[in-house]
Scaffold this active site. Structure first.
Site, PDB file in Angstrom:
ATOM      1  CE1 TYR A  83       4.451   6.836  10.323  1.00 42.01           C
ATOM      2  CE2 TYR A  83       3.866   5.038  11.798  1.00 42.01           C
ATOM      3  CZ  TYR A  83       4.746   5.616  10.910  1.00 42.01           C
ATOM      4  OH  TYR A  83       5.927   4.982  10.593  1.00 42.01           O
TER       5      TYR A  83
ATOM      6  CE1 TYR B 180      12.614   2.636   7.720  1.00 35.13           C
ATOM      7  CE2 TYR B 180      13.395   1.000   6.156  1.00 35.13           C
ATOM      8  CZ  TYR B 180      12.361   1.702   6.738  1.00 35.13           C
ATOM      9  OH  TYR B 180      11.079   1.457   6.347  1.00 35.13           O
TER      10      TYR B 180
ATOM     11  CE  LYS C 119       8.353   6.608   9.064  1.00 37.54           C
ATOM     12  NZ  LYS C 119       9.433   5.681   9.451  1.00 37.54           N
TER      13      LYS C 119
ATOM     14  CB  SER D 261       8.996   4.133   6.003  1.00 39.85           C
ATOM     15  OG  SER D 261       8.872   3.572   7.281  1.00 39.85           O
TER      16      SER D 261
ATOM     17  CB  VAL E 251       8.399  -2.194   6.369  1.00 40.40           C
ATOM     18  CG1 VAL E 251       6.884  -2.114   6.386  1.00 40.40           C
ATOM     19  CG2 VAL E 251       8.861  -3.484   7.029  1.00 40.40           C
TER      20      VAL E 251
END
Lengths: 303, 303, 303, 303
Positions: free
Chosen positions: D188, D239, D64, D61, D257
């Site tokens: 992605y 998160y 991102k 992540s 993660v």
């Protein structure tokens, strides 16, 4: 018939072990978790009971059916359903989230707490007492038992712990669906505290089964209203286990947190059951087991 | 500085047209929808105002920041955050659904109404009055203005229409997060009704910008507590537009439904803005426009 | 009977004006928005039709009932309901949120899309074609019409626009409820594209009304399975308007986005209706109006 | 500095015991659950590492943030935020329910999976490869390390288990937010599989801390874009524990993660951390503990 009922009581008593007495209403904790009793009243006037049912328990959510009947008699269908919907929800009885997240302007149905409070507040009567007296009269007429009373001690116990119901009521007030929060709660929680026994329930069920005609033959409300009540009992009567109950049992029924179940087999019989130990959805665990067997044995499903 | 502020006021007055005075609090409807005013107080003690701000408006949700500070001073971080979370929600300020559907045991943060009621009810004080006096004292100390009062008329107006807040409070009572519903509401709604002007807000913002030290130099609370407050202002201060405000403006800020905005630029200045016309998320539409320009002009973003 | 049906068609044609042809399935847009037709087949073998129904339309969601029957015949109740629930949801047919927010491990019932995909994927057969051939055979047997086919053009049109259904299918795959996403979709969307007419639907309804016995007398499945199907039709058959339909009409029924409605009056008749203009819940607006009148006229409610 | 870092690694290693390696991505299970390492790179070019960090881990992540930067460089803010929101959600990274229940037309922010897929699909490039090459180039430029590669084996492992992400992608396709589902997923999931070490992360963090200027002084993107990225890192980077992280640590950061954390202290330093054991929100449990101590020790909070 007597023999079968006795047999089923014996068969299903052990399952009560797997249920639980709810602990959020202090006074209900005193009930016998192994109590299991049933009364059947047929259209040909037979009355048969079995089991060691407590002499008395409170209607709790079962009262929602009768309040709905009276509210429709008082206001007409259109006025009532302008303020409460007709759809099963799949959610617990004390749920409110759908009204928030989907911006609904009314509770989804009259069998969840929010909907029931709206319905009860519509009953004719200038005061809380007047509304309750009229409701109590209908209960007594359906059960043909003038001794039926509101159990004030139960009401008191629930009134003090009614935080979630108060939250729902204020939510309803914001939506302009009830006029006075405390009055609406007072009516609702007192109707929940109406004390009955299995015979009372069975006669109430019979009255619905006979399309509004009581055990002794008085027409208390129209066939149309009786049908409407039984329909809600099928689609929403057993909390968020109504779908499964319709599949497995197929009888219009309404349960209450006291462990009572009101069942009505159209044109055949009314049934009253008590079994205080509840399953996780809030229905009498022994009561459902008995009704499932009875439905199978006597072919009672309406489907 | 004066000139720039005047220019921005003129530039953004027309946008107020696109906003709306909220209609659910009767007394707020009397505000001037085109009012737009600002005061800046810098760490080097300059005080500059511009615009035609009303002399007085109420803190409303801005009070949540100060109540949080006092509650932490009184109880310590651990005790407060045992009963309220730290996460932004993406939901409206009066939302409750997440606590139901996710079975949360506490409100998500102290800047939504449910969380703020829990926080305020933790303020030390045996009575509602004691709690409020202590909170009022902190507001006065931060603003260095002893004239600041609770506007009882505003409180009364909100108290009568507080259906949703009452619903939230009873929900919190069910979760055992507050002790007395009416008391918690009385504290919360009265803190919302504390009357201030832009200079008061700007000085309160300066106190946060100076890590707890007031305009005249008194250390009212620790750097740590000031930081904590400013962090919540960034992550949850502008309702469910906080994320966008952080991107576009980047200043710790807290808005209220009265149209006020408290802003605090660390180590540089406090800003107070009033503009009663709100956007759809509930923030002053003109106030945000001015702060966005100011942040750009003076490079105020903390990021 | 003929006369009444003609009269009702005329009476309710205008209401179709208030409905809409759904636009998300391109090929359905070609349907006549004012089409309205009905066929009734009674247990004493009368077949009566009225109205200008299109010669052919696709089952769409109506297929869910027949797939459920076959799936239970193939796997037994226990295996099927291990992977899909029995509760009405109050939510739209393509909804998924409840599985996420309540961490459900299976779709709530077999009449919403997610549940139907699980059910169809359980039909016996090594390939998509084998499963579909078996399902098609059951449809033909129930309707006693060997000409019934899958309309590939409709399937293609839906397949290309099936974004939400694909999303649901992958969600189900994550939960290990289906084996192959593309296969599950291929079965599901082709079963939706089975072409029928009103007489087919009415005979399918009759087969359910006769507890699994077809028009010409073949016992296709057990009384128990037929009952189960009819029960789901009552609790979840008309999307999130099932509750209202139960109240106002009271007949086990299942609607499809093509405007078809399958209805089954236990021990009396099967009914097939087509009316492509839909209300906002996705049910044929003219079809519901006709069924409501018919139910009242002939006293068809099961309650 | 070296000494402090070593000390903190030793202090917090035991807490890794309380975390868990996620099991839904097979290849990640091979990571050392007790690994804990950190690199700090300061604006005055000091590079200090401590701990037994694995030589290589994947961005997951964390990617991102960099995809967002590139997407904005390619399309401009307006075009990107037309398709993705700016608000923190309080929900898990793979959540979708809010888009359904609130009928949102776009994902709430670019740091949840749904938003990130939209953002990545906007990166310029005619093919998946072109998009990825451009993204990989930006990662290499920010880290000043040409050896950085996509780890195909990790990609493969995730690709096969990407059921939820596929569900999200089809949901996005329905909303017309992405063009091709498989391509969007391919970009992605490959960006998630970019392999880095702590020094790479620290230099990426430094580049953000220096407002887009890399370690060796190249201006890779504007101050404005850097600020925007850091703001999202604060409001949504950790998160649904972002709010708590902002309070306790107060540094713009993004976790993955794999157990990596990218942190950026404006005008002071970049930090890269790895600790594969995760807490229940999905953040490196040891990594957060170290950053909290470091923030306190060096007074790094931006608030």
């Amino acid at each position: 018939m007597q023999e079968l009922l006795e047999k089923l009581i014996e068969k299903h008593k052990p399952v009560c072990n797997k249920g639980k007495i709810p602990d959020y209403i202090p006074i209900l904790r005193e009930q016998d978790p192994f109590g299991l009793g049933i009364t059947v009243v047929t259209t040909d006037k037979k009355i048969v009971s079995a089991g060691d049912c407590p002499t008395r328990f409170t209607l709790q959510s079962i009262s929602k059916v009768i309040a709905l009947i009276l509210s429709i008699m008082d206001n007409g269908e259109e006025a009532v359903f302008a303020k409460v919907g007709m759809e099963p929800t799949g959610d617990p009885f004390n749920s409110i989230y759908k009204m928030e997240v989907f911006s609904y302007s009314k509770p989804l149905n009259p069998m969840i707490n929010a909907g029931a409070m709206v319905v009860s507040s519509l009953i004719n009567g200038k005061t809380v007492s007047e509304k309750l007296e009229r409701l109590l009269k209908l209960v007594r007429d359906m059960a043909e038992n003038d001794q039926i009373q509101i159990e004030e001690e139960v009401f008191r116990s629930e009134w003090e712990q009614a935080h979630r119901n108060r939250a729902l009521a204020h939510f309803l007030k914001e939506l302009d669906l009830i006029y006075d929060v405390e009055d609406a709660l007072a009516v609702y929680l007192r109707q929940c505290a109406i004390g009955v026994d299995c015979t009372d329930l069975a006669k109430i069920g019979l009255c619905l089964a006979q399309n509004g005609r009581s055990y002794s033959g008085k027409q208390l409300f129209s066939r149309h209203v009786a049908r409407l009540a039984k329909t809600f009992m099928v689609t929403c009567g057993m909390y968020n286990a109504s779908g499964e109950f319709a599949i497995r049992v197929g009888i219009p029924a309404k349960s209450g947190v006291s462990g009572g179940i009101l069942a009505s087999v159209p044109d055949r019989m009314g049934i009253g059951v008590i079994g205080p130990a509840l399953d996780e959805k809030g229905n009498s665990i022994g009561g459902i087991a008995i009704l499932e067997d009875l439905s199978c044995e006597w072919n009672l499903s309406i489907f």
